[in-house]
Motif scaffolding. Structure first.
Motif, PDB file in Angstrom:
ATOM      1  N   LEU A  99       0.900   5.477  -0.218  1.00  0.00           N
ATOM      2  CA  LEU A  99       0.060   6.653  -0.044  1.00  0.00           C
ATOM      3  C   LEU A  99       0.489   7.732  -1.012  1.00  0.00           C
ATOM      4  O   LEU A  99       1.538   8.360  -0.853  1.00  0.00           O
ATOM      5  CB  LEU A  99       0.127   7.160   1.405  1.00  0.00           C
ATOM      6  N   ASP A 100      -0.355   7.920  -2.030  1.00  0.00           N
ATOM      7  CA  ASP A 100      -0.157   9.012  -2.983  1.00  0.00           C
ATOM      8  C   ASP A 100      -1.235  10.028  -2.635  1.00  0.00           C
ATOM      9  O   ASP A 100      -1.481  10.271  -1.463  1.00  0.00           O
ATOM     10  CB  ASP A 100      -0.303   8.455  -4.403  1.00  0.00           C
ATOM     11  N   ASN A 101      -1.919  10.613  -3.608  1.00  0.00           N
ATOM     12  CA  ASN A 101      -3.072  11.468  -3.295  1.00  0.00           C
ATOM     13  C   ASN A 101      -4.133  10.648  -2.590  1.00  0.00           C
ATOM     14  O   ASN A 101      -4.853  11.144  -1.737  1.00  0.00           O
ATOM     15  CB  ASN A 101      -3.650  12.093  -4.568  1.00  0.00           C
ATOM     16  N   LYS A 102      -4.232   9.390  -2.970  1.00  0.00           N
ATOM     17  CA  LYS A 102      -5.090   8.413  -2.305  1.00  0.00           C
ATOM     18  C   LYS A 102      -4.238   7.188  -2.068  1.00  0.00           C
ATOM     19  O   LYS A 102      -3.156   7.040  -2.645  1.00  0.00           O
ATOM     20  CB  LYS A 102      -6.296   8.048  -3.188  1.00  0.00           C
ATOM     21  N   GLY A 103      -4.733   6.287  -1.246  1.00  0.00           N
ATOM     22  CA  GLY A 103      -3.996   5.063  -1.013  1.00  0.00           C
ATOM     23  C   GLY A 103      -4.061   4.152  -2.229  1.00  0.00           C
ATOM     24  O   GLY A 103      -5.120   3.939  -2.815  1.00  0.00           O
ATOM     25  N   ASP A 143      -3.040   7.748 -13.388  1.00  0.00           N
ATOM     26  CA  ASP A 143      -3.475   7.882 -12.000  1.00  0.00           C
ATOM     27  C   ASP A 143      -4.822   7.209 -11.806  1.00  0.00           C
ATOM     28  O   ASP A 143      -5.430   6.688 -12.736  1.00  0.00           O
ATOM     29  CB  ASP A 143      -3.501   9.345 -11.566  1.00  0.00           C
ATOM     30  N   LYS A 196       0.859  -1.173   0.000  1.00  0.00           N
ATOM     31  CA  LYS A 196       0.000   0.000   0.000  1.00  0.00           C
ATOM     32  C   LYS A 196       0.899   1.228   0.000  1.00  0.00           C
ATOM     33  O   LYS A 196       1.754   1.383   0.879  1.00  0.00           O
ATOM     34  CB  LYS A 196      -0.929   0.018   1.207  1.00  0.00           C
ATOM     35  N   THR A 207      -7.905   8.273 -11.167  1.00  0.00           N
ATOM     36  CA  THR A 207      -9.142   8.768 -11.783  1.00  0.00           C
ATOM     37  C   THR A 207      -9.221   8.405 -13.257  1.00  0.00           C
ATOM     38  O   THR A 207     -10.256   7.976 -13.746  1.00  0.00           O
ATOM     39  CB  THR A 207      -9.246  10.291 -11.621  1.00  0.00           C
TER      40      THR A 207
END
Length: 180
Positions: free
Chosen positions: A16-20, A66, A14, A68
């Protein structure tokens, strides 16, 4: 950051970027890590961050997509179903008869309704019975029937011939019918 399963050799990581971001791999693990540039929205500039090897390999394979845009690259069954339903609705509306229906009792069309058959009149009795002058008595009936000689309705019929005839002061069709 990462956990290695000893039984199957799968590394679950896991990051952690903008979201996990969760990645499971049997090909590459979390070690070694490298550096990459990451946009920090608080500082409004690129900063160097540590990146795991499995994240680097994943970005290499997917082209650094990414989360999205990654979701829009794959087919969405709900969106496809909505598109399918809208196409059906457009087709049905384009092929339907869009004339509004009027209120009230519908008019009779010549195409849809069968024409009424005319009622068969009782046959005229033989001349020997018709003009013999014996036992032709007017008798009253409960329902009105159309007179045989005119279009008026009468409640009188001949007792022998069983034919409805007018018998009023102005029109004595009973007498006219039984005389030559």
């Amino acid at each position: 950051m990462g956990r290695v399963e000893t039984n199957s050799g799968i590394v679950a990581t896991k990051w952690l970027d903008n979201k996990g971001v969760c990645i499971a791999s049997s090909f590459v693990g979390a070690e070694p890590s490298g550096n990459c540039k990451h946009w920090d929205s608080m500082l409004k500039k690129h900063i160097d961050v540590d990146r795991l090897l499995c994240i680097a390999e994943c970005n290499k394979i997917t082209g650094g997509v990414d989360l999205t845009s990654y979701g829009s690259a794959w087919p969405n069954p709900q969106k496809e179903l909505l598109d399918f339903k809208s196409k059906i609705a457009i087709y049905l509306f384009s092929t339907s008869d869009a004339t509004p229906r009027s209120r009230g009792r519908p008019l009779r069309d010549q195409d849809c309704c069968t024409p009424k058959r005319p009622k068969l009149a009782k046959p005229k009795p033989y001349d020997s019975v018709h003009y013999d002058g014996i036992q032709h008595w007017p008798e009253a009936v409960a329902d009105k029937k159309q007179c045989r000689l005119c279009s008026a309705y009468a409640r009188i019929q001949c007792s022998k011939c069983q034919i409805s005839l007018c018998l009023v002061q102005k029109r004595n069709r009973f007498k006219i019918f039984h005389t030559q």
